[in-house]
Write an enzyme that holds these catalytic residues in place. Structure first.
Site, PDB file in Angstrom:
ATOM      1  N   HIS A  42       5.488   6.459  -0.640  1.00 28.20           N
ATOM      2  CA  HIS A  42       6.238   5.188  -0.990  1.00 28.20           C
ATOM      3  C   HIS A  42       5.407   3.950  -0.904  1.00 28.20           C
ATOM      4  CE1 HIS A  42       6.661   5.534   3.383  1.00 28.20           C
ATOM      5  NE2 HIS A  42       6.734   4.048   3.170  1.00 28.20           N
ATOM      6  N   HIS A  87       0.721  -1.217  -0.024  1.00 27.37           N
ATOM      7  CA  HIS A  87      -0.187   0.042  -0.061  1.00 27.37           C
ATOM      8  C   HIS A  87       0.726   1.070  -0.074  1.00 27.37           C
ATOM      9  CE1 HIS A  87       0.888  -0.648   4.250  1.00 27.37           C
ATOM     10  NE2 HIS A  87       1.168   0.672   4.095  1.00 27.37           N
TER      11      HIS A  87
HETATM   12  P1  AMP Z   1       4.322   2.628   5.465  1.00 26.51           P
HETATM   13  O1  AMP Z   1       4.881   1.637   4.467  1.00 26.51           O
HETATM   14  O2  AMP Z   1       3.349   3.597   4.606  1.00 26.51           O
HETATM   15  O3  AMP Z   1       3.706   1.909   6.593  1.00 26.51           O
HETATM   16  O4  AMP Z   1       5.452   3.240   5.985  1.00 26.51           O
HETATM   17  C1  AMP Z   1       6.635   2.956   6.618  1.00 26.51           C
HETATM   18  C2  AMP Z   1       7.016   3.802   7.677  1.00 26.51           C
HETATM   19  O5  AMP Z   1       7.723   4.793   7.232  1.00 26.51           O
HETATM   20  C3  AMP Z   1       6.088   4.238   8.484  1.00 26.51           C
HETATM   21  O6  AMP Z   1       6.262   3.743   9.984  1.00 26.51           O
HETATM   22  C4  AMP Z   1       6.148   5.721   8.454  1.00 26.51           C
HETATM   23  O7  AMP Z   1       6.079   6.115   9.740  1.00 26.51           O
HETATM   24  C5  AMP Z   1       7.817   5.830   8.062  1.00 26.51           C
HETATM   25  N1  AMP Z   1       8.218   7.144   7.339  1.00 26.51           N
HETATM   26  C6  AMP Z   1       9.189   7.689   8.116  1.00 26.51           C
HETATM   27  N2  AMP Z   1       9.351   8.854   7.197  1.00 26.51           N
HETATM   28  C7  AMP Z   1       8.228   9.036   6.406  1.00 26.51           C
HETATM   29  C8  AMP Z   1       7.925  10.052   5.374  1.00 26.51           C
HETATM   30  N3  AMP Z   1       8.725  11.242   5.109  1.00 26.51           N
HETATM   31  N4  AMP Z   1       6.808  10.022   4.859  1.00 26.51           N
HETATM   32  C9  AMP Z   1       6.001   8.729   5.004  1.00 26.51           C
HETATM   33  N5  AMP Z   1       6.263   7.963   5.869  1.00 26.51           N
HETATM   34  C10 AMP Z   1       7.572   7.892   6.660  1.00 26.51           C
END
Ligand code: AMP
Length: 274
Positions: free
Chosen positions: A219, A131
């Site tokens: 991402h 996701h």
């Molecule tokens: P996700 O795959 O969306 O769960 O993201 C993985 C981790 O990336 C999450 O725990 C977010 O808190 C972390 N993260 C760290 N920096 C960022 C950023 N600038 N933008 C989005 N997610 C971030």
């Protein structure tokens, strides 16, 4: 005891869905449906025919405010995320995202990435589902779910479908430093993603919940490792990027056609405009 009464969530889910403009009742919530909560993981709901349900007297409801359901402790239910808040009955871990359904060949690339990382001493686990996050994970009280999803739906009404692509690997760590993620950062579609985040953030603000990163790095996380292994991952990221670049299907293409909101064990769908 309230046992035997089915939870009120199903009715709430239905009334929420009924409010959805794109709802197609004939498609009746198989698993996922426009605005209809996903049912497959519902654990506590007992299938009591609706006609046999009696509304609880208000005084009784007030005595047992959150007896309807509880969150599961299964971390896969929230996409492998680790809770940064204490688990309590009636607290629903909630986040919004765009789903990514990869092609089969993408799996080969992932396996290759895992094996290169392993050779460098970094043990990665593949994400169970992919996701692109559009919010932080926040906590909703059970009775906020319906107004929350309604507000989201209203805010997203005019948002259009788009395509975004990602191809650059980047290391992410959660705020608690309990997990490190290998993600693919978005390279096109940033403006439209920001627009979606603005709409989601408006709802978050309305409910006094945390908004998303001021400078988000959109991402798709591919795999994760326990603890903060940022440095170790960064040490082999060039090599991993080489694997991606060598693959024909290296870049990831995400057709952004619907936003989803996961709350506890339910998923609400918000289709974007064609
Ligand atoms: P996700 O795959 O969306 O769960 O993201 C993985 C981790 O990336 C999450 O725990 C977010 O808190 C972390 N993260 C760290 N920096 C960022 C950023 N600038 N933008 C989005 N997610 C971030």
């Amino acid at each position: 005891m309230l046992v035997g009464y089915s939870s009120s969530e199903e009715e709430e889910g239905d009334s929420e869905a009924a409010a959805a403009p794109n709802r197609s009742r004939s498609r009746k919530c198989q698993e996922e449906d426009d605005g209809c909560p996903e049912r497959k993981k519902a654990k506590t709901e007992e299938r009591v025919p609706k006609t046999s349900r009696l509304p609880l007297p208000g005084s009784l409801v007030a005595m047992f405010p959150d007896e309807e359901d509880s969150l599961t402790e299964d971390s896969s239910v929230h996409g492998g995320r680790v809770r940064s808040f204490r688990h309590e009955r009636g607290n629903w871990a909630t986040y919004t995202y765009l789903p990514y359904h990869p092609e089969e060949e993408f799996g080969e690339l992932l396996e290759e990435l895992l094996s290169v990382a392993r050779a460098r001493g970094v043990v990665l686990t593949l994400q169970e589902e992919f996701h692109l996050s559009l919010s932080q994970t926040v906590v909703l009280r059970h009775h906020w779910i319906q107004p929350f999803t309604r507000s989201l739906r209203a805010g997203l009404l005019h948002c259009k479908r788009f395509v975004c692509t990602a191809g650059r690997l980047k290391v992410y760590c959660n705020a608690e430093r309990t997990r490190t993620f290998l993600g693919m950062e978005v390279c096109t579609g940033h403006a439209q993603l920001l627009e979606l985040v603005q709409a989601v953030d408006r709802t978050m603000t309305e409910f006094r919940l945390d908004t998303f990163y001021k400078d988000p790095s959109f991402h798709v996380s591919l795999a994760w490792s326990v603890g903060d292994v940022t440095e170790q991952m960064k040490e082999c990221i060039q090599e991993l990027q080489g694997v991606v670049d060598d693959h024909e299907e290296g870049a990831l293409r995400l057709d952004c056609v619907e936003l989803r909101c996961r709350t506890g064990n339910k998923t609400f769908l918000f289709p974007l405009q064609p």
